[in-house]
Design a protein around this motif. Structure first.
Motif, PDB file in Angstrom:
ATOM      1  N   ASN A 136     -17.138 -12.671 -31.125  1.00 16.33           N
ATOM      2  CA  ASN A 136     -18.438 -12.437 -30.481  1.00 16.33           C
ATOM      3  C   ASN A 136     -18.257 -11.601 -29.222  1.00 16.33           C
ATOM      4  OD1 ASN A 136     -20.469 -13.699 -32.029  1.00 16.33           O
ATOM      5  ND2 ASN A 136     -19.813 -15.714 -31.338  1.00 16.33           N
ATOM      6  N   PRO A 137     -17.910 -10.322 -29.337  1.00 14.71           N
ATOM      7  CA  PRO A 137     -17.623  -9.518 -28.143  1.00 14.71           C
ATOM      8  C   PRO A 137     -18.834  -9.290 -27.250  1.00 14.71           C
ATOM      9  CG  PRO A 137     -17.699  -8.137 -30.116  1.00 14.71           C
ATOM     10  CD  PRO A 137     -17.736  -9.559 -30.591  1.00 14.71           C
ATOM     11  N   HIS A 138     -20.062  -9.436 -27.796  1.00 13.84           N
ATOM     12  CA  HIS A 138     -21.254  -9.212 -26.987  1.00 13.84           C
ATOM     13  C   HIS A 138     -21.618 -10.433 -26.146  1.00 13.84           C
ATOM     14  CE1 HIS A 138     -22.691 -11.124 -30.688  1.00 13.84           C
ATOM     15  NE2 HIS A 138     -23.667 -11.626 -29.959  1.00 13.84           N
ATOM     16  N   ARG A 139     -20.999 -11.588 -26.431  1.00 17.42           N
ATOM     17  CA  ARG A 139     -21.303 -12.797 -25.658  1.00 17.42           C
ATOM     18  C   ARG A 139     -20.311 -12.916 -24.503  1.00 17.42           C
ATOM     19  NH1 ARG A 139     -21.054 -18.674 -28.399  1.00 17.42           N
ATOM     20  NH2 ARG A 139     -22.531 -17.665 -29.834  1.00 17.42           N
ATOM     21  N   PRO A 140     -20.796 -13.142 -23.273  1.00 13.17           N
ATOM     22  CA  PRO A 140     -19.871 -13.281 -22.132  1.00 13.17           C
ATOM     23  C   PRO A 140     -18.887 -14.419 -22.358  1.00 13.17           C
ATOM     24  CG  PRO A 140     -22.148 -13.054 -21.372  1.00 13.17           C
ATOM     25  CD  PRO A 140     -22.209 -13.232 -22.862  1.00 13.17           C
ATOM     26  N   ARG A 141     -17.619 -14.157 -22.078  1.00 15.33           N
ATOM     27  CA  ARG A 141     -16.606 -15.190 -22.241  1.00 15.33           C
ATOM     28  C   ARG A 141     -16.773 -16.224 -21.136  1.00 15.33           C
ATOM     29  NH1 ARG A 141     -11.263 -16.754 -21.306  1.00 15.33           N
ATOM     30  NH2 ARG A 141      -9.943 -16.939 -23.168  1.00 15.33           N
ATOM     31  N   PRO A 142     -16.861 -17.515 -21.471  1.00 19.49           N
ATOM     32  CA  PRO A 142     -17.065 -18.533 -20.432  1.00 19.49           C
ATOM     33  C   PRO A 142     -15.876 -18.597 -19.473  1.00 19.49           C
ATOM     34  CG  PRO A 142     -16.547 -19.560 -22.532  1.00 19.49           C
ATOM     35  CD  PRO A 142     -16.763 -18.109 -22.819  1.00 19.49           C
ATOM     36  N   ARG A 143     -16.188 -18.808 -18.197  1.00 20.49           N
ATOM     37  CA  ARG A 143     -15.104 -18.929 -17.211  1.00 20.49           C
ATOM     38  C   ARG A 143     -14.268 -20.170 -17.484  1.00 20.49           C
ATOM     39  NH1 ARG A 143     -18.183 -17.490 -11.470  1.00 20.49           N
ATOM     40  NH2 ARG A 143     -18.761 -15.329 -12.011  1.00 20.49           N
ATOM     41  N   ASP A 144     -14.931 -21.218 -17.920  1.00 23.91           N
ATOM     42  CA  ASP A 144     -14.243 -22.467 -18.250  1.00 23.91           C
ATOM     43  C   ASP A 144     -14.402 -22.727 -19.739  1.00 23.91           C
ATOM     44  OD1 ASP A 144     -13.175 -24.959 -18.528  1.00 23.91           O
ATOM     45  OD2 ASP A 144     -14.397 -25.923 -16.979  1.00 23.91           O
ATOM     46  N   PRO A 145     -13.336 -22.544 -20.521  1.00 25.21           N
ATOM     47  CA  PRO A 145     -13.460 -22.695 -21.979  1.00 25.21           C
ATOM     48  C   PRO A 145     -13.344 -24.125 -22.478  1.00 25.21           C
ATOM     49  CG  PRO A 145     -11.234 -22.033 -21.440  1.00 25.21           C
ATOM     50  CD  PRO A 145     -11.986 -22.125 -20.125  1.00 25.21           C
ATOM     51  N   ARG A 146     -13.328 -25.100 -21.571  1.00 30.28           N
ATOM     52  CA  ARG A 146     -13.073 -26.476 -22.011  1.00 30.28           C
ATOM     53  C   ARG A 146     -14.165 -27.010 -22.942  1.00 30.28           C
ATOM     54  NH1 ARG A 146     -11.735 -29.432 -16.415  1.00 30.28           N
ATOM     55  NH2 ARG A 146     -13.383 -27.979 -15.769  1.00 30.28           N
ATOM     56  N   GLY A 147     -15.359 -26.404 -22.900  1.00 32.82           N
ATOM     57  CA  GLY A 147     -16.409 -26.827 -23.814  1.00 32.82           C
ATOM     58  C   GLY A 147     -16.027 -26.651 -25.277  1.00 32.82           C
ATOM     59  N   LEU A 148     -15.058 -25.756 -25.539  1.00 29.11           N
ATOM     60  CA  LEU A 148     -14.599 -25.543 -26.912  1.00 29.11           C
ATOM     61  C   LEU A 148     -13.917 -26.771 -27.507  1.00 29.11           C
ATOM     62  CD1 LEU A 148     -13.062 -21.936 -27.078  1.00 29.11           C
ATOM     63  CD2 LEU A 148     -14.978 -22.833 -28.398  1.00 29.11           C
ATOM     64  N   MET A 149     -13.483 -27.693 -26.646  1.00 29.24           N
ATOM     65  CA  MET A 149     -12.791 -28.867 -27.160  1.00 29.24           C
ATOM     66  C   MET A 149     -13.678 -29.706 -28.067  1.00 29.24           C
ATOM     67  SD  MET A 149      -9.631 -28.870 -26.544  1.00 29.24           S
ATOM     68  CE  MET A 149      -9.361 -30.523 -27.199  1.00 29.24           C
ATOM     69  N   LYS A 150     -15.008 -29.537 -27.979  1.00 23.09           N
ATOM     70  CA  LYS A 150     -15.889 -30.240 -28.911  1.00 23.09           C
ATOM     71  C   LYS A 150     -15.671 -29.769 -30.343  1.00 23.09           C
ATOM     72  CE  LYS A 150     -19.708 -31.199 -25.702  1.00 23.09           C
ATOM     73  NZ  LYS A 150     -19.180 -30.554 -24.490  1.00 23.09           N
ATOM     74  N   ASN A 151     -15.099 -28.552 -30.500  1.00 23.14           N
ATOM     75  CA  ASN A 151     -14.869 -27.985 -31.824  1.00 23.14           C
ATOM     76  C   ASN A 151     -13.389 -27.938 -32.202  1.00 23.14           C
ATOM     77  OD1 ASN A 151     -17.632 -27.434 -32.189  1.00 23.14           O
ATOM     78  ND2 ASN A 151     -17.435 -25.537 -31.038  1.00 23.14           N
ATOM     79  N   LEU A 152     -12.541 -28.524 -31.382  1.00 22.92           N
ATOM     80  CA  LEU A 152     -11.098 -28.480 -31.611  1.00 22.92           C
ATOM     81  C   LEU A 152     -10.522 -29.891 -31.605  1.00 22.92           C
ATOM     82  CD1 LEU A 152     -10.297 -25.558 -29.137  1.00 22.92           C
ATOM     83  CD2 LEU A 152      -9.955 -25.438 -31.617  1.00 22.92           C
ATOM     84  N   ARG A 153      -9.424 -30.062 -32.318  1.00 22.93           N
ATOM     85  CA  ARG A 153      -8.703 -31.332 -32.298  1.00 22.93           C
ATOM     86  C   ARG A 153      -7.200 -31.054 -32.260  1.00 22.93           C
ATOM     87  NH1 ARG A 153     -13.033 -32.543 -31.327  1.00 22.93           N
ATOM     88  NH2 ARG A 153     -14.320 -34.285 -32.079  1.00 22.93           N
TER      89      ARG A 153
END
Length: 289
Positions: free
Chosen positions: A170-187
Motif C-alpha cells: 500500500n505505497p499510497h498509505r502513510p506508513r505508521p510511525r508506530d507499527p505495533r498495531g500490526l500485532m493484532k494481525n501477527l502471531r
C-alpha cells in the motif's frame, strides 16, 4: 455465545454449524438496529474496530467477526473455506441478532455477504453494503492481492519487516510511525518469527476458468438480492473496475454506488472517516438508529 466487556467494545464467541468458534467484537445494545461487518481476506475484525465503535456510539448494535481461518477464530480442520461455508458462518452470526441486520462486507466479506443474501429470503438482511468488490474484478489487481497474501510464508524477523511489507503493498498509505498495531494481525510462532495470523491453507490459487464460473454464479444469484444495496469503491482501487461496477448494476438495478477519493482497495484502512461518511446516509435511510 460467550461475551466479555472492555469499555465501549466487548468480545463475543459464536459457534458455527460445524462447531468452530468465531471471535467477534461488538458495540451497542442488543435490540438496536443491527450491523454486521465482514473483513477482507487476510484481514481481521480489527480492521473494523473504529467503525464498530462509531456505530455503537450512534445507537447501532454493531458486530465485526474474524472469518474462519483468520484472527482469533478457529481454523477449519479439513480445510473448508469455500464461500458457501463462509456464508454458513455468516448465517450463524445473523441468527444471534435480535433483528435482520445491515451487512457490510469488504472484498472477501462482500462476496460472502452476496452468497448468503442471495440464497436466503429477503428477511435475512435489511440492507447490504459491498466495499470495493464485485463478482468480476480486475485479474491484475486480484493477482497483486494474492501475491501479498501468499507471500512471506517464512514470516518476519520483527514487526518492522512486517510494516515494510504492508508499506510496499500500500505505497499510497502513510506508513505508521508506530507499527505495533500490526500485532493484532501477527502471531509469534515456534520458529521465533512473526507470521500473519491466518491459515495459509485459506488462500489457494484458482484457475481463470474457476474464477469465471464463480463470477457468473454470483451474478446469477443477484436476481434473489432485492434488499437495498450500496457499493463503495476506492478511487485508487486496482481491483474493482468500471466494467465490473456496470455489470453488477445491470444485475442489481437498485444498487447505489459511492466513491471514496484517495482510497485503494482497503478503503476502511486507507480513509476510515471518509468511508464512515460514505455509508452513514445509507444506514440512516435503511436502518435508522
Amino acid at each position: 455465545m460467550e461475551s466479555s466487556h472492555s469499555k465501549n467494545l466487548h468480545t463475543e464467541r459464536i459457534r458455527t454449524s460445524d462447531s468452530l468458534t468465531l471471535a467477534a467484537t461488538c458495540s451497542g445494545e442488543r435490540g438496536q438496529p443491527a450491523v454486521i461487518l465482514l473483513h477482507g481476506g487476510g484481514q481481521t475484525r480489527h480492521s473494523w474496530r473504529g467503525t464498530v465503535r462509531s456505530l455503537g456510539a450512534l445507537g447501532y448494535h454493531a458486530l465485526a467477526f474474524d472469518a474462519r481461518g483468520h484472527g482469533d477464530s478457529d481454523w477449519s480442520p479439513k480445510p473448508d473455506y469455500s464461500y458457501e461455508r463462509l456464508a454458513d458462518d455468516l448465517q450463524a452470526v445473523v441468527s444471534t441478532m435480535a433483528a435482520p441486520p445491515v451487512i457490510i462486507g469488504a472484498s472477501m466479506g462482500g462476496m460472502t455477504a452476496m452468497h448468503a443474501i442471495g440464497r436466503n429470503e429477503a428477511a435475512f438482511a435489511r440492507a447490504m453494503v459491498l466495499v470495493d468488490i464485485a463478482p468480476r474484478v480486475d485479474p491484475k489487481g486480484l493477482k497483486r492481492v494474492g501475491d501479498f497474501l501468499n507471500g512471506h510464508r517464512d514470516g518476519f524477523a520483527n514487526i518492522e519487516e512486517a510494516a515494510d511489507a504492508v508499506a510496499a503493498y500500500n505505497p499510497h498509505r502513510p506508513r505508521p510511525r508506530d507499527p505495533r498495531g500490526l500485532m493484532k494481525n501477527l502471531r509469534l510462532r515456534d520458529d521465533g518469527r512473526l507470521h500473519w495470523h491466518w491459515d495459509p491453507r485459506f488462500f489457494r490459487e484458482r484457475s481463470d476458468e474457476q474464477r469465471e464460473k464463480n463470477a457468473q454464479r454470483l451474478l446469477d444469484m443477484c436476481r434473489h438480492i432485492t434488499i437495498p444495496a450500496l457499493l463503495v469503491h476506492g478511487a485508487q482501487s486496482d481491483v474493482v473496475t468500471t466494467h465490473g461496477i456496470d455489470e453488477l448494476r445491470a444485475r442489481l438495478p437498485h444498487l447505489e454506488v459511492g466513491r471514496v477519493s484517495g482510497a485503494g482497495h482497503m478503503i476502511a484502512g486507507d480513509r476510515n472517516e471518509a468511508f464512515n461518511g460514505a455509508i452513514m446516509p445509507f444506514l440512516e435511510r435503511h436502518a435508522p438508529a
